[in-house]
Design an enzyme around this catalytic site. Structure first.
Site, mmCIF file in Angstrom:
data_model
loop_
_atom_site.group_PDB
_atom_site.id
_atom_site.type_symbol
_atom_site.label_atom_id
_atom_site.label_comp_id
_atom_site.label_asym_id
_atom_site.label_seq_id
_atom_site.Cartn_x
_atom_site.Cartn_y
_atom_site.Cartn_z
ATOM 1 N N ARG A 163 17.397 41.287 49.113
ATOM 2 C CA ARG A 163 18.421 41.903 48.277
ATOM 3 C C ARG A 163 18.249 43.416 48.360
ATOM 4 O O ARG A 163 17.107 43.919 48.396
ATOM 5 C CB ARG A 163 18.289 41.455 46.814
ATOM 6 C CG ARG A 163 18.764 40.040 46.566
ATOM 7 C CD ARG A 163 20.280 39.900 46.731
ATOM 8 N NE ARG A 163 20.773 38.578 46.416
ATOM 9 C CZ ARG A 163 21.043 37.627 47.320
ATOM 10 N NH1 ARG A 163 20.833 37.847 48.603
ATOM 11 N NH2 ARG A 163 21.532 36.464 46.934
ATOM 12 N N HIS A 176 25.849 42.088 54.922
ATOM 13 C CA HIS A 176 25.329 40.925 54.179
ATOM 14 C C HIS A 176 25.827 39.610 54.798
ATOM 15 O O HIS A 176 26.627 38.889 54.200
ATOM 16 C CB HIS A 176 25.724 40.998 52.698
ATOM 17 C CG HIS A 176 24.866 40.108 51.833
ATOM 18 N ND1 HIS A 176 24.592 40.373 50.516
ATOM 19 C CD2 HIS A 176 24.216 38.948 52.098
ATOM 20 C CE1 HIS A 176 23.828 39.428 50.004
ATOM 21 N NE2 HIS A 176 23.586 38.538 50.968
ATOM 22 N N GLU A 202 26.879 46.910 47.111
ATOM 23 C CA GLU A 202 27.665 46.265 48.169
ATOM 24 C C GLU A 202 29.101 46.108 47.708
ATOM 25 O O GLU A 202 29.337 45.869 46.519
ATOM 26 C CB GLU A 202 27.055 44.902 48.505
ATOM 27 C CG GLU A 202 25.646 45.028 49.050
ATOM 28 C CD GLU A 202 24.986 43.689 49.403
ATOM 29 O OE1 GLU A 202 25.683 42.659 49.387
ATOM 30 O OE2 GLU A 202 23.783 43.703 49.688
HETATM 31 C C1 DGY Z 1 22.356 33.922 49.441
HETATM 32 O O1 DGY Z 1 22.730 32.759 49.535
HETATM 33 O O2 DGY Z 1 21.732 34.324 48.461
HETATM 34 C C2 DGY Z 1 22.689 34.826 50.568
HETATM 35 O O3 DGY Z 1 22.278 36.132 50.340
HETATM 36 C C3 DGY Z 1 24.161 34.793 50.834
HETATM 37 O O4 DGY Z 1 24.854 35.275 49.735
#
Ligand code: DGY
Length: 324
Positions: free
Chosen positions: A237, A284, A266
């Site tokens: 993240r 992402h 984001e």
């Molecule tokens: C998740 O599943 O957490 C990935 O980052 C995709 O959003």
């Protein structure tokens, strides 16, 4: 009477078709006007929410009086106020496992792309710069046989480590809360403190969930601990990395480069990262393959359906909220 499901993102027509067998389904759509307004109008009627990428806590859900379950089409659940949902007896589910391999693939793509400057040299070639054999200015750095440090050796971290060890003969280091003896045997992985890992690894791959403990886990001091030739990869993240500190480190060549899939805010807009040739920036896409997103969507749908039928969903994040 059928219960109502508000499907707010990551929904495909075949999902809606299946959900409609059991539920009334509301899908906000731009052709009907403002998406946020449609979401808010539908909330008081919704027994279930399914989707991803939307922060949901008291502020957003105060008016959702009938809500029984939030089924996230993601493995990460840092967008949700778990304590608040639990206090209201609202179940929260996620989609682990099905995205492990594709997210690890992307992690490795970032390692390769940063080390061999794939994106940068693709742009360079297409700009017509290739006039003669390349020289040292275009050289990258090897991946094979180097040291890979995994920060957060969960399922995805282990899958990245397997690629490194079995595909590229890399030495595997890891840091985290618990010792992984099976992986140590399987991959020859060695546990280190975060500081030691940063000092030894040629590639540092971040795979920790976002929490109060991991926010800005990597900032000025940690970047300075890394080798000058090292590359930082973030597939976890964005807020795990202090982005301003990273930009400074990339500008000053404190580290060689960064491969990033996630950002503090984001979508990434107008960032100094765009001007840095030693930063690879992806939007992402860790789990964004057709197969994986389909698998995530169906798993989320199974979780939602179970919860709305009073059964315990497979991927329950807050078991304390399940009254059975
Ligand atoms: C998740 O599943 O957490 C990935 O980052 C995709 O959003």
């Amino acid at each position: 009477m059928k219960k109502t499901v508000l499907a707010f993102s990551r929904v495909t027509p075949d999902m809606v078709e299946r959900l409609e067998q059991d539920f009334e389904v509301i899908v906000p759509h731009p052709k009907h006007g403002d998406i946020a307004a449609q979401f808010n109008d539908a909330l008081p009627h919704a027994h279930g929410l399914i989707g991803a990428g939307r922060p949901l806590g008291e502020k957003q859900l105060a008016g959702a009086g009938k809500l029984e379950v939030v089924s996230s089409v993601s493995v990460g659940y840092d967008n949700y106020d778990v304590a608040y949902l639990s206090s209201r007896g609202i179940l929260l589910t996620n989609t682990p496992d099905v995205l492990t391999e594709s997210t690890a693939d992307l992690g490795f793509a970032l390692i390769m792309s940063s080390a061999r400057r794939v994106a940068e040299l693709d742009a360079w070639t297409k700009a017509g710069n290739w006039k003669a054999s390349v020289g040292a200015e275009q050289f990258g750095t090897d991946v094979f046989g180097k040291t890979l440090g995994i920060v957060g050796m969960g399922n995805i971290g282990a899958a990245v480590a397997r690629r490194g060890r079995l595909g590229f003969n890399m030495n595997i280091l890891y840091s985290g809360n618990s010792r992984k003896t099976a992986l140590e045997q399987e991959l020859g992985a060695q546990m280190r403190s975060l500081e030691q890992l940063l000092a030894e690894a040629d590639f540092v791959c971040l795979v920790v969930p976002l929490s109060d403990k991991t926010r800005h886990l990597i900032s000025h001091a940690q970047l300075k601990m890394m080798k000058p030739g090292a590359i930082l990869v973030n597939i976890s993240r964005g807020p795990v990395v202090d982005e301003a500190a990273l930009i400074e480190a990339l500008r000053n060549n404190t580290i060689r480069g960064a491969g990033l899939d996630v950002y503090e805010k984001e979508p990434l807009a107008e960032s100094p990262l765009w001007q840095l040739p030693n930063a690879v920036t992806l939007p992402h896409i860790g789990s964004a393959t057709s197969e994986t997103r389909q698998a995530m969507a169906w798993r989320a749908m199974d979780n939602l359906t179970a919860a709305l039928k009073g059964q315990r969903p497979q991927d329950l994040v807050n078991p304390q909220a399940f009254k059975g």
